[in-house]
Write a protein that holds these residues in place. Structure first.
Motif, short mmCIF file in Angstrom:
data_model
loop_
_atom_site.label_atom_id
_atom_site.label_comp_id
_atom_site.label_asym_id
_atom_site.label_seq_id
_atom_site.Cartn_x
_atom_site.Cartn_y
_atom_site.Cartn_z
N UNK A 1 -2.55 -13.42 -7.15
CA UNK A 1 -2.53 -12.02 -6.76
C UNK A 1 -3.94 -11.46 -6.83
N UNK A 2 -4.15 -10.35 -6.15
CA UNK A 2 -5.44 -9.67 -6.15
C UNK A 2 -5.21 -8.20 -5.86
N UNK A 3 -6.20 -7.38 -6.18
CA UNK A 3 -6.11 -5.95 -5.89
C UNK A 3 -7.42 -5.50 -5.26
N UNK A 4 -7.29 -4.82 -4.13
CA UNK A 4 -8.40 -4.18 -3.44
C UNK A 4 -8.11 -2.68 -3.45
N UNK B 1 -9.68 6.94 -1.15
CA UNK B 1 -10.25 5.61 -1.01
C UNK B 1 -10.01 4.73 -2.23
N UNK B 2 -9.58 5.32 -3.35
CA UNK B 2 -9.30 4.51 -4.55
C UNK B 2 -7.84 4.04 -4.60
N UNK B 3 -7.06 4.37 -3.58
CA UNK B 3 -5.67 3.92 -3.53
C UNK B 3 -5.62 2.40 -3.54
N UNK C 1 0.86 -1.18 0.00
CA UNK C 1 0.00 0.00 0.00
C UNK C 1 0.89 1.23 0.00
N UNK C 2 0.71 2.11 -0.96
CA UNK C 2 1.47 3.37 -1.04
C UNK C 2 2.98 3.15 -0.91
#
Length: 121
Positions: free
Chosen positions: A97-100, A76-78, A42-43
């Motif tokens: 893999x996945x993306x939230x 919130x779209x990060x 994240x970031x």
């Protein structure tokens, strides 16, 4: 793991992810034992669990808590990138893999399975 005191000293908004376990992961090993771990980014901050216990395809991570500071005024779209990998002697194999998004963590939830790209959750 971060101590409770340190969290109190840093009230910056954060994403908290607890890694319980995975299920039905593909077995991509040929000669050795697959020891899956979860990696989350994240970031630009990356955290990972240790290797899962009990199984090559249904590992348990023992409720490892991963914390990511997102700062005030976060978007919130990060993206929150999840990857389940297995470290081998020579290379690392991606099991899925996945993306939230950060927005997926705004409202707390007790437990949710996330589908990963190569099968499993």
């Amino acid at each position: 793991a971060e101590s409770y005191r340190r969290v109190l000293e840093d009230p910056t908004p954060a994403v908290w992810l607890t890694a319980h376990r995975a299920r039905e992961l593909p077995d991509k090993t040929t000669f050795s034992v697959q020891k899956p771990y979860l990696s989350v980014q994240v970031l630009g901050q990356t955290r990972r669990t240790g290797p899962g216990a009990n199984s090559e395809t249904d590992p348990e991570w023992g409720n490892v808590v991963l914390r990511f500071s997102v700062g005030d005024g976060y978007d919130v779209t990060t993206p929150v990138y999840l990857s389940v990998d297995a470290a081998g002697t020579v290379s690392t194999t991606r099991l899925g893999k996945a993306q939230l998004t950060v927005g997926d963590f705004v409202e707390p939830f007790e437990q949710r399975w996330v589908d990963v790209s190569d099968g499993g959750q």
